[in-house]
Write an enzyme that holds these catalytic residues in place. Structure first.
Site, PDB file in Angstrom:
ATOM      1  N   PRO A  64       0.790  -1.214   0.110  1.00 31.25           N
ATOM      2  CA  PRO A  64       0.156  -0.051   0.247  1.00 31.25           C
ATOM      3  C   PRO A  64       0.580   1.265   0.055  1.00 31.25           C
ATOM      4  O   PRO A  64       1.860   1.363   0.637  1.00 31.25           O
ATOM      5  CB  PRO A  64      -0.850  -0.153   1.301  1.00 31.25           C
ATOM      6  CG  PRO A  64      -0.051  -1.117   2.025  1.00 31.25           C
ATOM      7  CD  PRO A  64       0.559  -1.981   1.111  1.00 31.25           C
ATOM      8  N   ASN A  65       0.412   2.243  -0.714  1.00 37.25           N
ATOM      9  CA  ASN A  65       0.846   3.666  -0.875  1.00 37.25           C
ATOM     10  C   ASN A  65       2.242   3.659  -1.618  1.00 37.25           C
ATOM     11  O   ASN A  65       2.568   4.811  -1.879  1.00 37.25           O
ATOM     12  CB  ASN A  65       1.198   4.332   0.520  1.00 37.25           C
ATOM     13  CG  ASN A  65      -0.172   4.562   1.191  1.00 37.25           C
ATOM     14  OD1 ASN A  65      -1.183   5.102   0.967  1.00 37.25           O
ATOM     15  ND2 ASN A  65      -0.483   3.787   2.363  1.00 37.25           N
ATOM     16  N   ARG A  88       5.081  11.265  -2.324  1.00 32.13           N
ATOM     17  CA  ARG A  88       4.947  10.650  -0.906  1.00 32.13           C
ATOM     18  C   ARG A  88       6.274  10.854   0.052  1.00 32.13           C
ATOM     19  O   ARG A  88       7.129  10.163  -0.352  1.00 32.13           O
ATOM     20  CB  ARG A  88       4.409   9.305  -0.899  1.00 32.13           C
ATOM     21  CG  ARG A  88       4.228   8.705   0.461  1.00 32.13           C
ATOM     22  CD  ARG A  88       4.299   7.119   0.431  1.00 32.13           C
ATOM     23  NE  ARG A  88       4.007   6.756   1.654  1.00 32.13           N
ATOM     24  CZ  ARG A  88       4.398   5.441   2.069  1.00 32.13           C
ATOM     25  NH1 ARG A  88       4.871   4.649   1.300  1.00 32.13           N
ATOM     26  NH2 ARG A  88       4.249   4.877   3.355  1.00 32.13           N
ATOM     27  N   TYR A  90      11.512   8.603   1.295  1.00 33.45           N
ATOM     28  CA  TYR A  90      11.097   7.569   0.360  1.00 33.45           C
ATOM     29  C   TYR A  90      11.932   7.722  -1.011  1.00 33.45           C
ATOM     30  O   TYR A  90      11.856   6.968  -2.010  1.00 33.45           O
ATOM     31  CB  TYR A  90       9.670   7.174   0.056  1.00 33.45           C
ATOM     32  CG  TYR A  90       9.231   6.508   1.388  1.00 33.45           C
ATOM     33  CD1 TYR A  90       9.529   5.368   1.931  1.00 33.45           C
ATOM     34  CD2 TYR A  90       8.065   7.292   1.780  1.00 33.45           C
ATOM     35  CE1 TYR A  90       8.848   5.048   2.957  1.00 33.45           C
ATOM     36  CE2 TYR A  90       7.317   6.749   3.243  1.00 33.45           C
ATOM     37  CZ  TYR A  90       7.986   5.648   3.735  1.00 33.45           C
ATOM     38  OH  TYR A  90       7.306   5.378   4.746  1.00 33.45           O
ATOM     39  N   ASN A 109       8.144  -5.530  -1.245  1.00 36.64           N
ATOM     40  CA  ASN A 109       8.212  -4.455  -0.326  1.00 36.64           C
ATOM     41  C   ASN A 109       6.625  -4.405   0.066  1.00 36.64           C
ATOM     42  O   ASN A 109       5.968  -3.882  -0.607  1.00 36.64           O
ATOM     43  CB  ASN A 109       8.429  -3.338  -1.087  1.00 36.64           C
ATOM     44  CG  ASN A 109       8.542  -1.841   0.064  1.00 36.64           C
ATOM     45  OD1 ASN A 109       7.904  -2.163   1.199  1.00 36.64           O
ATOM     46  ND2 ASN A 109       8.998  -0.820  -0.325  1.00 36.64           N
ATOM     47  N   ALA A 154       3.432  -1.000   4.530  1.00 28.89           N
ATOM     48  CA  ALA A 154       2.878  -1.031   5.758  1.00 28.89           C
ATOM     49  C   ALA A 154       2.189  -2.381   6.362  1.00 28.89           C
ATOM     50  O   ALA A 154       2.415  -2.655   7.526  1.00 28.89           O
ATOM     51  CB  ALA A 154       1.543   0.079   6.152  1.00 28.89           C
ATOM     52  N   HIS A 203       4.189  -4.461   8.749  1.00 31.84           N
ATOM     53  CA  HIS A 203       4.245  -4.561  10.306  1.00 31.84           C
ATOM     54  C   HIS A 203       2.917  -4.745  11.070  1.00 31.84           C
ATOM     55  O   HIS A 203       2.586  -4.706  12.125  1.00 31.84           O
ATOM     56  CB  HIS A 203       4.256  -2.682  10.482  1.00 31.84           C
ATOM     57  CG  HIS A 203       5.550  -2.033   9.938  1.00 31.84           C
ATOM     58  ND1 HIS A 203       6.676  -2.669  10.218  1.00 31.84           N
ATOM     59  CD2 HIS A 203       5.434  -1.285   8.911  1.00 31.84           C
ATOM     60  CE1 HIS A 203       7.525  -1.712   9.254  1.00 31.84           C
ATOM     61  NE2 HIS A 203       6.887  -1.116   8.667  1.00 31.84           N
ATOM     62  N   ASP A 230       1.748 -15.879   6.933  1.00 30.38           N
ATOM     63  CA  ASP A 230       1.620 -17.386   6.640  1.00 30.38           C
ATOM     64  C   ASP A 230       1.693 -17.428   5.086  1.00 30.38           C
ATOM     65  O   ASP A 230       2.237 -18.458   4.988  1.00 30.38           O
ATOM     66  CB  ASP A 230       0.123 -17.443   6.968  1.00 30.38           C
ATOM     67  CG  ASP A 230      -0.075 -17.682   8.523  1.00 30.38           C
ATOM     68  OD1 ASP A 230       1.248 -17.527   9.417  1.00 30.38           O
ATOM     69  OD2 ASP A 230      -1.103 -17.375   9.099  1.00 30.38           O
ATOM     70  N   GLU A 273      12.997  -9.389   0.907  1.00 35.75           N
ATOM     71  CA  GLU A 273      12.285  -8.351   1.304  1.00 35.75           C
ATOM     72  C   GLU A 273      13.038  -6.823   1.092  1.00 35.75           C
ATOM     73  O   GLU A 273      14.148  -6.914   1.185  1.00 35.75           O
ATOM     74  CB  GLU A 273      11.753  -8.320   2.743  1.00 35.75           C
ATOM     75  CG  GLU A 273      11.268  -7.319   3.229  1.00 35.75           C
ATOM     76  CD  GLU A 273      11.313  -7.381   5.058  1.00 35.75           C
ATOM     77  OE1 GLU A 273      12.043  -8.211   5.419  1.00 35.75           O
ATOM     78  OE2 GLU A 273      10.583  -6.683   5.701  1.00 35.75           O
ATOM     79  N   HIS A 324      13.052  -2.678   1.505  1.00 34.70           N
ATOM     80  CA  HIS A 324      12.074  -1.428   1.938  1.00 34.70           C
ATOM     81  C   HIS A 324      13.224  -0.220   1.564  1.00 34.70           C
ATOM     82  O   HIS A 324      14.320  -0.255   1.570  1.00 34.70           O
ATOM     83  CB  HIS A 324      12.185  -1.358   3.494  1.00 34.70           C
ATOM     84  CG  HIS A 324      11.360  -2.489   4.251  1.00 34.70           C
ATOM     85  ND1 HIS A 324      10.076  -2.310   3.939  1.00 34.70           N
ATOM     86  CD2 HIS A 324      11.521  -3.654   4.645  1.00 34.70           C
ATOM     87  CE1 HIS A 324       9.434  -3.098   4.519  1.00 34.70           C
ATOM     88  NE2 HIS A 324      10.309  -4.100   5.015  1.00 34.70           N
ATOM     89  N   ARG A 338      13.379   3.745  12.391  1.00 37.42           N
ATOM     90  CA  ARG A 338      11.968   4.727  12.435  1.00 37.42           C
ATOM     91  C   ARG A 338      11.251   4.587  13.656  1.00 37.42           C
ATOM     92  O   ARG A 338      11.730   4.110  14.845  1.00 37.42           O
ATOM     93  CB  ARG A 338      11.278   4.588  11.192  1.00 37.42           C
ATOM     94  CG  ARG A 338      12.337   5.118  10.016  1.00 37.42           C
ATOM     95  CD  ARG A 338      11.474   4.774   8.784  1.00 37.42           C
ATOM     96  NE  ARG A 338      10.455   5.749   8.630  1.00 37.42           N
ATOM     97  CZ  ARG A 338       9.446   5.775   7.770  1.00 37.42           C
ATOM     98  NH1 ARG A 338       9.429   4.655   6.895  1.00 37.42           N
ATOM     99  NH2 ARG A 338       8.374   6.494   7.821  1.00 37.42           N
ATOM    100  N   ARG A 366       7.105   0.756  13.629  1.00 34.42           N
ATOM    101  CA  ARG A 366       7.621  -0.173  12.551  1.00 34.42           C
ATOM    102  C   ARG A 366       8.517  -1.236  13.014  1.00 34.42           C
ATOM    103  O   ARG A 366       9.352  -1.683  12.236  1.00 34.42           O
ATOM    104  CB  ARG A 366       8.318   0.918  11.513  1.00 34.42           C
ATOM    105  CG  ARG A 366       7.433   1.662  10.934  1.00 34.42           C
ATOM    106  CD  ARG A 366       8.023   2.756  10.022  1.00 34.42           C
ATOM    107  NE  ARG A 366       7.355   3.883   9.876  1.00 34.42           N
ATOM    108  CZ  ARG A 366       6.168   4.210   9.033  1.00 34.42           C
ATOM    109  NH1 ARG A 366       6.004   3.329   8.410  1.00 34.42           N
ATOM    110  NH2 ARG A 366       5.654   5.388   8.900  1.00 34.42           N
TER     111      ARG A 366
HETATM  112  C1  DQA Z   1       8.436   1.124   3.387  1.00 35.65           C
HETATM  113  C2  DQA Z   1       8.472   1.210   5.103  1.00 35.65           C
HETATM  114  C3  DQA Z   1       7.095   0.820   5.734  1.00 35.65           C
HETATM  115  O1  DQA Z   1       7.501   1.112   7.151  1.00 35.65           O
HETATM  116  C4  DQA Z   1       6.041   1.893   5.361  1.00 35.65           C
HETATM  117  O2  DQA Z   1       4.857   1.371   5.998  1.00 35.65           O
HETATM  118  C5  DQA Z   1       6.129   1.984   3.708  1.00 35.65           C
HETATM  119  C6  DQA Z   1       7.211   1.927   2.961  1.00 35.65           C
HETATM  120  C7  DQA Z   1       9.762   1.442   3.009  1.00 35.65           C
HETATM  121  O3  DQA Z   1       9.843   0.930   1.755  1.00 35.65           O
HETATM  122  O4  DQA Z   1      10.589   1.893   3.490  1.00 35.65           O
HETATM  123  O5  DQA Z   1       5.026   2.330   3.378  1.00 35.65           O
HETATM  124  O6  DQA Z   1       8.092  -0.263   3.211  1.00 35.65           O
END
Ligand code: DQA
Length: 144
Positions: free
Chosen positions: A11-12, A19, A24, A73, A76, A79, A86, A97, A99, A106, A110
């Site tokens: 998400p996002n 953003r 980021y 990635n 959110a 967390h 699962d 993974e 980020h 942070r 998180r």
């Molecule tokens: C993120 C880190 C996460 O804590 C956050 O919720 C994101 C982006 C990152 O790429 O740094 O949306 O995954």
């Protein structure tokens, strides 16, 4: 035809570029995906982003059968999501993974991470470059 590397975003991440760029970076998700395509060198990529948890779970299940590796990635959901944890535990292919920021440095909320304990490796805090490193790692892990 060899199996693709799935590059999955949560998400996002569709808002990257505008953003919180101080956290980021200025690259959009399209910029990051384009860079991965330019580095793929014959490796097929499935580039996807969703704002929906269940869709991400479904894509992990799909990739487990049809992909060679996953670059994830989960944003959110990292967390919050036991469903993602699962799905990753059930996944038969390596998951890396990624980020952009370093969540460990942070906010307290998180510091909970349901993804890391279920994946092969984590790359965090290197911005968009982390995706490039993850693709190199995915190629090495899958012998490409
Ligand atoms: C993120 C880190 C996460 O804590 C956050 O919720 C994101 C982006 C990152 O790429 O740094 O949306 O995954």
């Amino acid at each position: 035809m060899s199996k693709p590397v799935y590059v999955l975003g949560g998400p996002n991440l569709n808002l990257l570029g505008s953003r919180e760029p101080e956290i980021y970076g200025k690259d959009t998700l399209a910029d990051i995906h384009a860079r991965l395509e330019s580095l793929a060198d014959g490796t097929a990529l499935e580039l996807r982003q969703t704002n929906h948890e269940g869709e991400l779970v479904g894509w992990i299940q799909e990739a487990s059968e049809q992909g060679s590796a996953i670059i994830l990635n989960a944003a959110a959901y990292t967390h919050t999501s036991i469903a993602l944890h699962d799905a990753l535990k059930a996944c038969k292919i390596p998951v890396i993974e990624v980020h952009l920021s370093n969540p460990a440095a942070r906010e307290a909320f998180r510091q909970v991470n349901y993804v890391s304990p279920a994946v092969k490796a984590t790359i965090a805090g290197l911005g968009a470059y982390g995706y490039e490193l993850a693709l190199m790692a995915a190629k090495t892990l899958t012998g490409k």
